[in-house]
Scaffold this motif. Structure first.
Motif: not given
Length: 182
Positions: A7-10, A14-20, A40-50, A54-58
């Protein structure tokens, strides 16, 4: 970045503009990756990745699942007031520095999107001051209350009667020997 338990830290998560943006969006609504992508006007693949990061980080939970065209769509939600997972990845100083840079970069873009000319609609403060410890404690308490009120009141995007608002705060005690930035 240490990934001892996978797991990555919280802060790192969150240290990515899209994830914020995703966390803000998912505070007031349960949305699928496709809905997040559209909003957010991004691709579904990009959204799914981010969303997976966030899910993996809890920081997100799967609020529900539904059948969509022969598949299963997960609906995510940011449970902003959830207790941290015991034994979870600790934030490092590097994580905090990275988060602060992303937050600082996000402020000008959000400020450019503000609704100008609103009485009392904008409050800007920069304060590098010496104050009594009880005053500082109260300031931190008030900032926490404001953040909690805003998060607890979050609504789905474009809800009738709702206003889109931003609160970006970095409040911290400074080293007494530091002289500030020059």
């Amino acid at each position: 970045m240490s990934l001892e338990d996978g797991r990555i830290s919280d802060l790192r998560a969150t240290a990515h503009p899209l994830r914020l943006q995703m966390l803000s969006l998912l505070t007031g609504a349960e949305l699928s990756a496709a809905e997040v992508a559209r909003e957010l006007d991004v691709t579904q693949a990009n959204a799914s990745y981010h969303l997976r990061l966030l899910l993996d980080a809890g920081l997100l939970v799967i609020a529900s699942e539904e059948n969509v065209r022969g598949g299963r769509a997960k609906r995510y939600r940011h449970v902003w007031d959830a207790a941290r997972v015991p034994g979870g990845q600790r934030d490092t100083e590097d994580d905090a520095q990275h988060y602060v840079r992303v937050l600082a970069d996000a402020i000008p873009a959000r400020f450019a999107d503000r609704l100008p000319g609103r009485p009392g609609g904008t409050h800007l403060t920069d304060a590098d001051l010496w104050v009594a410890p009880d005053v500082w404690a109260r300031v931190i308490e008030l900032v926490g209350e404001a953040s909690a009120l805003l998060h607890a009141s979050a609504q789905p995007p474009r809800s009738e009667g709702a206003v889109r608002a931003n609160l970006s705060v970095a409040a911290f005690e400074l080293r007494p020997e530091s002289r500030g930035t020059r």
